[in-house]
Enzyme design. Structure first.
Site, PDB file in Angstrom:
ATOM      1  N   LYS A 192       0.847  -1.193   0.000  1.00  7.76           N
ATOM      2  CA  LYS A 192       0.000   0.000   0.000  1.00  7.76           C
ATOM      3  C   LYS A 192       0.881   1.241   0.000  1.00  7.76           C
ATOM      4  O   LYS A 192       1.481   1.594   1.015  1.00  7.76           O
ATOM      5  CB  LYS A 192      -0.927   0.045   1.227  1.00  7.76           C
ATOM      6  N   GLY A 245       6.962   4.810   8.091  1.00  7.43           N
ATOM      7  CA  GLY A 245       6.101   5.985   8.206  1.00  7.43           C
ATOM      8  C   GLY A 245       6.288   6.608   9.574  1.00  7.43           C
ATOM      9  O   GLY A 245       7.313   6.401  10.225  1.00  7.43           O
ATOM     10  N   THR A 247       5.912   7.564  13.580  1.00 12.08           N
ATOM     11  CA  THR A 247       5.866   6.788  14.825  1.00 12.08           C
ATOM     12  C   THR A 247       4.415   6.591  15.273  1.00 12.08           C
ATOM     13  O   THR A 247       4.040   5.515  15.729  1.00 12.08           O
ATOM     14  CB  THR A 247       6.705   7.526  15.892  1.00 12.08           C
ATOM     15  N   GLY A 250       2.950   3.936  13.188  1.00  9.40           N
ATOM     16  CA  GLY A 250       3.645   2.688  13.538  1.00  9.40           C
ATOM     17  C   GLY A 250       3.008   2.053  14.765  1.00  9.40           C
ATOM     18  O   GLY A 250       2.788   0.827  14.815  1.00  9.40           O
ATOM     19  N   CYS A 303      13.425  10.907   6.862  1.00 16.17           N
ATOM     20  CA  CYS A 303      13.288  10.405   8.239  1.00 16.17           C
ATOM     21  C   CYS A 303      14.543  10.656   9.058  1.00 16.17           C
ATOM     22  O   CYS A 303      14.476  10.941  10.240  1.00 16.17           O
ATOM     23  CB  CYS A 303      12.954   8.920   8.209  1.00 16.17           C
ATOM     24  N   GLU A 402       9.170  15.883  15.063  1.00 18.65           N
ATOM     25  CA  GLU A 402       9.670  15.723  13.700  1.00 18.65           C
ATOM     26  C   GLU A 402       8.915  16.700  12.797  1.00 18.65           C
ATOM     27  O   GLU A 402       7.702  16.600  12.659  1.00 18.65           O
ATOM     28  CB  GLU A 402       9.408  14.282  13.249  1.00 18.65           C
TER      29      GLU A 402
HETATM   30  P1  NAD Z   1       2.367   8.266   7.798  1.00 15.32           P
HETATM   31  O1  NAD Z   1       2.679   7.478   9.024  1.00 15.32           O
HETATM   32  O2  NAD Z   1       1.338   9.313   7.869  1.00 15.32           O
HETATM   33  O3  NAD Z   1       1.917   7.288   6.616  1.00 15.32           O
HETATM   34  C1  NAD Z   1       2.683   6.175   6.266  1.00 15.32           C
HETATM   35  C2  NAD Z   1       1.773   5.144   5.634  1.00 15.32           C
HETATM   36  O4  NAD Z   1       0.823   4.718   6.620  1.00 15.32           O
HETATM   37  C3  NAD Z   1       0.971   5.668   4.449  1.00 15.32           C
HETATM   38  O5  NAD Z   1       0.890   4.676   3.466  1.00 15.32           O
HETATM   39  C4  NAD Z   1      -0.385   5.958   5.069  1.00 15.32           C
HETATM   40  O6  NAD Z   1      -1.454   5.879   4.156  1.00 15.32           O
HETATM   41  C5  NAD Z   1      -0.484   4.856   6.101  1.00 15.32           C
HETATM   42  N1  NAD Z   1      -1.402   5.195   7.190  1.00 15.32           N
HETATM   43  C6  NAD Z   1      -1.709   6.425   7.659  1.00 15.32           C
HETATM   44  N2  NAD Z   1      -2.635   6.346   8.638  1.00 15.32           N
HETATM   45  C7  NAD Z   1      -2.921   5.027   8.797  1.00 15.32           C
HETATM   46  C8  NAD Z   1      -3.805   4.305   9.624  1.00 15.32           C
HETATM   47  N3  NAD Z   1      -4.608   4.919  10.500  1.00 15.32           N
HETATM   48  N4  NAD Z   1      -3.831   2.952   9.525  1.00 15.32           N
HETATM   49  C9  NAD Z   1      -3.043   2.325   8.627  1.00 15.32           C
HETATM   50  N5  NAD Z   1      -2.213   2.952   7.785  1.00 15.32           N
HETATM   51  C10 NAD Z   1      -2.137   4.290   7.868  1.00 15.32           C
HETATM   52  O7  NAD Z   1       3.768   8.821   7.298  1.00 15.32           O
HETATM   53  P2  NAD Z   1       4.041   9.750   6.046  1.00 15.32           P
HETATM   54  O8  NAD Z   1       3.540  11.110   6.386  1.00 15.32           O
HETATM   55  O9  NAD Z   1       3.587   9.093   4.786  1.00 15.32           O
HETATM   56  O10 NAD Z   1       5.640   9.738   6.000  1.00 15.32           O
HETATM   57  C11 NAD Z   1       6.396  10.485   6.837  1.00 15.32           C
HETATM   58  C12 NAD Z   1       6.879   9.667   8.014  1.00 15.32           C
HETATM   59  O11 NAD Z   1       7.594   8.521   7.546  1.00 15.32           O
HETATM   60  C13 NAD Z   1       7.859  10.432   8.856  1.00 15.32           C
HETATM   61  O12 NAD Z   1       7.546  10.249  10.213  1.00 15.32           O
HETATM   62  C14 NAD Z   1       9.196   9.802   8.512  1.00 15.32           C
HETATM   63  O13 NAD Z   1      10.163   9.927   9.508  1.00 15.32           O
HETATM   64  C15 NAD Z   1       8.812   8.389   8.264  1.00 15.32           C
HETATM   65  N6  NAD Z   1       9.840   7.693   7.471  1.00 15.32           N
HETATM   66  C16 NAD Z   1      10.672   6.796   8.092  1.00 15.32           C
HETATM   67  C17 NAD Z   1      11.678   6.155   7.378  1.00 15.32           C
HETATM   68  C18 NAD Z   1      12.593   5.158   8.052  1.00 15.32           C
HETATM   69  O14 NAD Z   1      13.228   4.377   7.351  1.00 15.32           O
HETATM   70  N7  NAD Z   1      12.685   5.144   9.381  1.00 15.32           N
HETATM   71  C19 NAD Z   1      11.835   6.413   6.017  1.00 15.32           C
HETATM   72  C20 NAD Z   1      10.981   7.327   5.405  1.00 15.32           C
HETATM   73  C21 NAD Z   1       9.981   7.960   6.149  1.00 15.32           C
END
Ligand code: NAD
Length: 500
Positions: A192, A245, A247, A250, A303, A402
């Site tokens: 996804k 994504g 925290t 997560g 990130c 962040e």
């Molecule tokens: P996000 O957590 O908002 O979304 C990530 C994914 O989760 C997306 O596909 C989103 O649709 C899905 N998602 C959102 N809400 C959800 C829910 N309620 N239930 C299930 N899935 C859901 O993150 P983002 O805004 O897309 O990306 C930015 C974040 O990603 C930042 O916090 C960044 O630090 C992190 N990130 C981490 C790494 C790493 O390797 N540690 C790498 C890239 C990005």
């Protein structure tokens, strides 16, 4: 595209490229079950690129069932490793031969500069898929050191159906960090992509089919978090979620696992990485350039961005003008122009979020010494200039949360111990960097910082051979390297009693 390609060449390609707008299930592009769509907006100019299938619980059910059928059939899960290798190497080749198309889709969809999409993201995607393709027929099972009356074999088996949920900042690269190892060892994957940037993942699904990946082994479901991510997390026939994504989300996946089938969860989450400049660093020019790029690269939507600059008071006066000079050279421009080094923020929501943090920094008493404003508003797109705060305390919001935008917070320290204390005073532990000319200091400080990766005299360096992932609330589990293969497999012991 030749290395001499201009903004006109890339813009022409952007005008011609097919925009994939349907989900990919069981080897075909399909509408979502309910026929619903969402607008895919380009951050370059705010225009709607396509109305993309909005997948929901019904599509998740169908995709997981198809992935399970493919897994149980053994067509991929039990194929000889050298056969899986053949397909993955073909896929890596196809990514390379479609690099311009994929790069332009990534830039249109997400706003990063074309030179980064083309030279970095898509190149690394191909390298990642190739690495796991090449690795998979070199991984041996084990025999345990038992007494002579038994043979105990330890097999690594694929998990089954893996749900991969990824963010928008490196859309295809983050997806490939999951797909490479998960597919190599024989799993089926339901991917996804983030709703802000679904296009390259959808295109990759077609290329994977062309490479010979059997139907059902890779399903791609565009859709938002609550609509498609949550049902995937809660699905009882998904064996693992591999997530990158925030925290916050997560933690939701940990909950979904507990509320459903105790599926395995691997989390790559947020960061607030310290970039520490110590007084015995003599090449302050190099450190300043790295500190600027360390937070402004990819518009700060990284990130591991070095968003907290921890600088020793002894060299601060010399360092800050170098930093500001490096930051001023990074100017927002048209992402399709190969000369542009700072592109567009992914969307209006993220733009406002970052501007809110800039307001908060000022309201809490930090000094705004560079940038702070939205720019290029006439384009209809979303752009913020490089922004630097000084006199930040580590308990201010801009030092704790962040921001995920081009904003650097400068914190001054008076000793190495204080630098370590500030570096570790965060709920995150993804990455850190230190600049020092002393090998003793480098080892001492690197060991003392709690982070999954510590760079010394460089920033954001690495390749597919080294693991990536965090300590503390930056998550657990590792992407990249041979270690990533471990999390997509389970150990099985077969103990055979031997008669004398
Ligand atoms: P996000 O957590 O908002 O979304 C990530 C994914 O989760 C997306 O596909 C989103 O649709 C899905 N998602 C959102 N809400 C959800 C829910 N309620 N239930 C299930 N899935 C859901 O993150 P983002 O805004 O897309 O990306 C930015 C974040 O990603 C930042 O916090 C960044 O630090 C992190 N990130 C981490 C790494 C790493 O390797 N540690 C790498 C890239 C990005």
């Amino acid at each position: 595209m030749a290395s001499t390609a201009t903004v006109d060449d890339w813009s022409a390609l952007a005008g011609e490229v097919d925009i994939p707008d349907r989900a990919f299930i069981d080897g075909e592009y399909v509408e979502s079950a309910g026929g619903e769509t969402f607008e895919c907006v380009s951050p370059i100019d705010g225009r709607v690129l396509a109305n993309v299938a909005a997948c929901t619980v019904e599509d998740v059910g169908r995709a997981v069932a198809g992935a399970r059928t493919a897994f149980e059939s053994g067509v991929w899960s039990q194929a000889a490793p050298k056969e899986r290798k053949r397909v993955l190497l073909k896929l890596a080749d196809l990514v390379r031969s479609h690099a311009d198309e994929l790069a332009v889709l990534e830039t249109l969809d997400m706003g990063k500069p074309i030179r980064e999409s083309r030279r970095t993201d898509i190149r690394l995607v191909a390298e990642c898929i190739q690495y796991y393709g090449e690795a998979v027929d070199k991984v041996y099972d084990e025999i345990a050191p038992t007494a002579r009356n038994a043979v105990a074999m330890i097999y690594r088996e694929p998990l089954g159906v893996v749900g991969a949920v990824v963010p928008w900042n490196f859309p295809l690269l983050m997806a490939s960090w999951k797909l490479g190892p998960a597919l190599a060892v024989g799993n089926s994957v339901v991917l996804k992509p983030a709703e802000q940037s679904p296009l390259t993942a959808l295109r990759l699904a077609g290329l994977a089919a062309e490479a010979g990946l059997p139907a059902g082994v890779l399903q791609v479901l565009p859709g938002d978090g609550p609509g498609a991510g949550q049902p995937l997390g809660l699905h009882r026939d998904v064996d693992m979620i591999t997530f990158t994504g925030s925290t916050e989300v997560g933690k939701l996946f940990l909950r979904y696992s507990g509320e459903s089938n105790m599926k395995r969860v691997s989390l790559e989450c947020g960061g607030k990485s310290p970039h520490v400049i110590l007084p015995d660093c003599h090449d302050l020019g190099a450190a300043a350039t790295a500190a600027a790029w360390g937070v402004f690269y990819n518009q700060g939507e990284v990130c591991n961005a070095g968003s907290r600059l921890v600088v020793h008071e002894q060299i601060k006066d010399e360092f800050m003008p170098l930093l500001l000079a490096a930051a001023e050279r990074i100017v927002a421009g048209d992402p399709l122009d190969p000369k542009t080094s700072l592109g567009a923020m992914v969307d209006e929501t993220q733009t406002r979020r970052v501007l809110d943090y800039i307001d908060k920094g000022q309201n809490e008493g930090a000094d705004l010494i560079l940038g702070g404003t939205r720019v290029r508003t006439d384009t209809g797109g979303f752009y913020i200039e490089p922004t630097v705060f000084d006199h930040v305390r580590n308990d201010m919001t801009i030092a704790r949360e962040e921001i995920f935008g081009p904003v650097l917070s400068t914190i001054t320290v008076g000793s190495e111990d204080e630098a370590i204390a500030v570096a570790n005073d965060t709920m995150y532990g993804l990455a850190a960097a230190i600049w020092t000319d002393s090998v003793d200091t480098a080892h001492r400080v690197a060991r003392a910082i709690r982070a999954g990766i510590v760079w010394v005299n460089t920033f954001d360096a690495g390749d597919i051979s080294s693991p990536f992932g965090g300590f503390k609330q930056s998550g657990f589990g590792r992407d990249k390297s041979m270690h990533a293969l471990e999390k997509y497999t389970d150990l099985k012991t077969v103990w055979i009693g031997l008669r004398d």
